[in-house]
Design a protein around this motif. Structure first.
Motif, short mmCIF file in Angstrom:
data_model
loop_
_atom_site.label_atom_id
_atom_site.label_comp_id
_atom_site.label_asym_id
_atom_site.label_seq_id
_atom_site.Cartn_x
_atom_site.Cartn_y
_atom_site.Cartn_z
N LYS A 267 0.83 -1.21 0.00
CA LYS A 267 0.00 0.00 0.00
C LYS A 267 0.86 1.25 0.00
CE LYS A 267 -3.92 2.05 2.48
NZ LYS A 267 -4.85 1.88 3.62
N ASN A 268 1.90 1.27 0.83
CA ASN A 268 2.80 2.43 0.89
C ASN A 268 3.56 2.60 -0.42
OD1 ASN A 268 2.03 2.90 3.55
ND2 ASN A 268 3.65 1.62 4.38
N LEU A 269 3.99 1.46 -1.02
CA LEU A 269 4.72 1.54 -2.28
C LEU A 269 3.82 2.07 -3.40
CD1 LEU A 269 6.75 -1.81 -2.24
CD2 LEU A 269 7.69 0.49 -2.09
N LEU A 270 2.57 1.62 -3.43
CA LEU A 270 1.65 2.05 -4.48
C LEU A 270 1.29 3.52 -4.36
CD1 LEU A 270 -0.68 -1.08 -4.67
CD2 LEU A 270 0.75 -0.19 -6.49
N ILE A 271 1.21 4.01 -3.14
CA ILE A 271 0.88 5.43 -2.94
C ILE A 271 2.04 6.32 -3.39
CG2 ILE A 271 0.42 7.19 -1.18
CD1 ILE A 271 -1.15 5.05 0.35
N SER A 272 3.27 5.86 -3.14
CA SER A 272 4.43 6.69 -3.44
C SER A 272 5.02 6.45 -4.83
CB SER A 272 5.53 6.44 -2.40
OG SER A 272 5.95 5.08 -2.42
N CYS A 273 4.58 5.39 -5.54
CA CYS A 273 5.21 5.05 -6.82
C CYS A 273 4.77 6.00 -7.92
CB CYS A 273 4.87 3.61 -7.21
SG CYS A 273 3.20 3.39 -7.82
N VAL B 278 9.43 -3.63 -7.96
CA VAL B 278 8.94 -4.60 -6.99
C VAL B 278 7.81 -5.39 -7.64
CG1 VAL B 278 7.86 -4.96 -4.74
CG2 VAL B 278 9.55 -3.13 -5.03
N GLU B 279 7.90 -6.71 -7.61
CA GLU B 279 6.86 -7.56 -8.18
C GLU B 279 6.22 -8.37 -7.05
OE1 GLU B 279 8.52 -9.96 -11.20
OE2 GLU B 279 8.90 -8.32 -12.59
N GLU B 280 4.89 -8.43 -7.04
CA GLU B 280 4.21 -9.12 -5.96
C GLU B 280 2.81 -9.53 -6.42
OE1 GLU B 280 4.00 -11.21 -3.20
OE2 GLU B 280 5.64 -9.86 -2.66
N LEU B 281 2.26 -10.57 -5.78
CA LEU B 281 0.87 -10.96 -6.02
C LEU B 281 -0.02 -9.97 -5.29
CD1 LEU B 281 -1.31 -12.99 -6.98
CD2 LEU B 281 -0.96 -14.23 -4.84
N LEU B 282 -0.82 -9.25 -6.05
CA LEU B 282 -1.68 -8.22 -5.46
C LEU B 282 -2.91 -8.83 -4.82
CD1 LEU B 282 -2.02 -5.10 -5.19
CD2 LEU B 282 -3.47 -5.22 -7.21
N ASP B 283 -3.60 -9.71 -5.55
CA ASP B 283 -4.83 -10.29 -5.01
C ASP B 283 -5.18 -11.55 -5.80
OD1 ASP B 283 -6.97 -10.63 -3.39
OD2 ASP B 283 -7.98 -8.75 -3.89
N GLU C 222 -10.76 -3.64 -10.25
CA GLU C 222 -11.05 -2.36 -9.60
C GLU C 222 -11.20 -2.54 -8.10
OE1 GLU C 222 -13.78 1.40 -10.91
OE2 GLU C 222 -14.84 -0.49 -10.52
N GLY C 223 -11.89 -3.61 -7.69
CA GLY C 223 -12.05 -3.88 -6.26
C GLY C 223 -10.74 -4.20 -5.57
N ALA C 224 -9.86 -4.94 -6.27
CA ALA C 224 -8.55 -5.27 -5.69
C ALA C 224 -7.71 -4.01 -5.48
CB ALA C 224 -7.82 -6.26 -6.58
N LEU C 225 -7.77 -3.09 -6.44
CA LEU C 225 -7.00 -1.84 -6.30
C LEU C 225 -7.56 -0.94 -5.21
CD1 LEU C 225 -6.40 -0.99 -10.08
CD2 LEU C 225 -4.75 -1.92 -8.46
N LYS C 226 -8.88 -0.97 -5.01
CA LYS C 226 -9.49 -0.13 -3.96
C LYS C 226 -9.02 -0.54 -2.56
CE LYS C 226 -13.72 1.41 -6.27
NZ LYS C 226 -15.20 1.33 -6.31
#
Length: 512
Positions: A161-167, A200-205, A223-227
């Motif tokens: 979450k922190n990485l996605l906000i700052s990327c 950074v690569e990761e399984l999101l959902d 869309e729900g996974a990103l929310k």
């Protein structure tokens, strides 16, 4: 042990008792300290005869016993006080103890490596020193494991979450599949590009899709996974899918849903998957189908006896290979190995089928004598090998899309080269065809397979049209000095003008 028993042993081979085995894997001579590399009776007997038999051959049994007891006292203190360390006995005992627990609890034998990694991590956590009491104090109940996994998951989610906000940007990889319960599931992977250009690569959902799996269902799931991470698709630079119609449909598919919502995001079908689909032109050839049938006849199903006879036959005839693998259609790379081995031992297979003297083999025997069939076999063997090499290049790690596109473009150019070579009877890239040409001469006609190369060219040109839409961006990314300024985005044209006319930058770029 009493004296009488000692003397009886001395009568059988008394010189062996001059050796003291004071550690399970170490034996030395009490008389001279000699330590044999192999603990065998004949080695010890030979040492005694060569070094000590002259001196001690005339001793009585009582004298022999006294010498042995005296020499053992000399070594006793050394044995008790400072036994030599054994570097292999403890790991061996531990291996047997763990293997026993695995067998007693009916666990898979492959769990041994997992258990070893668990032990290593536990010892590291205790500062490279772990006692039995400390090991027993480690909480590992089912409830505790559940709690720990939940904590780890929450920690990873918070970091993502922190990485996605700052990327600056991120890209998605989406794959829709069905599990053993026939429930559709959507796997969403994310690749985050940070401000320092690290990734950074990761399984999101992992989202279950109940009911339908339309493009709208997939879009709502993404869309729900990103929310969950308080972000939307505004930072998404590209999306890679599995190529299903529900994914790439331009109207009602996932790609169409993005366009309806004014998201100008490139949706790319997986490059490796597209390459495998393009290769079906070769896999569906008559020779490939015939080879599969012959191999299945020899070793497929319940034909254990025939398979053993076949392996023994190849061994007796000193063939290059002692077996040929089965080909699984879902595994593209297995086709090359299967064809190469089949072509290498085609003569031995022909003799084996003749020796079996079975009427159902007559069709295969006649085909293995047919130059046309062998020519097609040689051609698809070499062609599938070229596709395999491309597949391996595409599967290398740490590659960006520019490198993948370069591999595909290179192969598309090679296809044109293959076509020219076949027209001119040049077989540098076709070693199997060259071997067959040397055996049968002008009877081989490989020009008739130029149509297969044409089909491959058409398949690659059709399936990789999405690359042309990205060509401008890829050139800008790899080599901005050659990027046409007018074709770039308006925000970049000013900076590109400066770069194209920067003499120092051009000189530095040329010297590289």
């Amino acid at each position: 042990m009493d004296n009488q028993k000692y003397i009886q042993e001395f009568d059988r081979s008394w010189e062996i008792n001059y050796f003291l085995n004071y550690i399970s894997n170490r034996t030395i001579c009490l008389l001279c300290g000699f330590e044999p590399s192999i603990i065998k009776k004949f080695v010890i007997d030979r040492h005694f005869r060569r070094c000590h038999s002259v001196q001690y051959s005339n001793y009585s049994d009582t004298e022999k016993l006294n010498i042995i007891e005296a020499l053992k006292l000399v070594y006793q203190d050394d044995v008790v006080s400072s036994p030599p360390e054994n570097s292999s006995e403890k790991p061996l005992l531990a291996s047997y103890a763990i293997s026993l627990l695995i067998g007693q609890n009916s666990k898979p034998f492959t769990d041994g490596t997992f258990i070893k990694n668990c032990i290593i991590e536990a010892v590291k956590s205790f500062g490279n020193s772990l006692t039995i009491d400390e090991a027993m104090s480690i909480p590992l109940s089912a409830k505790t494991i559940t709690s720990r996994i939940t904590d780890i998951s929450n920690s990873i989610q918070e970091k993502l979450k922190n990485l996605l906000i700052s990327c600056t940007y991120f890209s998605l990889c989406i794959d829709e599949s069905t599990d053993i319960r026939h429930i559709s599931q959507l796997s969403i992977f994310i690749r985050i590009v940070q401000n320092d250009f690290s990734c950074v690569e990761e399984l999101l959902d992992f989202v279950p899709l109940h009911g339908t799996t339309t493009g709208l269902d997939i879009f709502l799931a993404v869309e729900g996974a990103l929310k969950k991470f308080d972000i939307d698709l505004s930072k998404c630079s590209s999306i890679t899918t599995d190529g299903a119609k529900a994914m790439i449909g331009s109207k009602i598919g996932f790609a169409g849903q993005l366009k309806q919502r004014n998201f100008n995001i490139p949706v790319i079908h997986c490059i490796i998957h597209q390459e495998a689909l393009s290769g079906k032109v070769v896999k569906l050839s008559t020779a490939m189908e015939t080879v599969t049938k012959i191999i299945n006849t020899i070793k497929g199903g319940q034909k254990f006896l025939m398979h053993r006879k076949f392996q023994l036959f190849l061994t007796e005839h000193k063939a290059i290979h002692t077996d040929v693998p089965l080909h699984c259609p879902s595994r593209w790379l297995s086709a090359t190995k299967c064809l190469e081995r089949f072509f290498a031992i085609r003569k031995e297979i022909f003799l084996f089928l003749q020796e079996m003297n079975n009427s159902k083999f007559q069709e295969y025997i006649s085909l293995l004598e047919d130059v046309t069939f062998l020519s097609e076999l040689a051609f698809i063997t070499d062609m599938t090998n070229q596709l395999r090499l491309l597949n391996l290049k595409l599967q290398r790690q740490n590659q960006n899309i520019s490198q993948l596109v370069s591999h595909v473009d290179s192969f598309r150019r090679k296809l044109q080269l293959f076509k020219t070579h076949l027209n001119n009877d040049i077989f540098h890239f076709f070693p199997s065809c060259q071997i067959l040409l040397e055996e049968y001469g002008s009877s081989c006609n490989f020009k008739q397979y130029i149509s297969i190369v044409d089909s491959l060219i058409t398949e690659f040109d059709t399936r990789f049209t999405c690359f042309e839409k990205l060509r401008t961006e890829l050139i800008l990314f790899e080599n901005p000095l050659t990027a046409p300024i007018e074709e770039q985005h308006l925000d970049l044209q000013d900076e590109l003008c400066d770069l194209h006319n920067d003499i120092s930058f051009q000189y530095w770029f040329i010297t590289l």
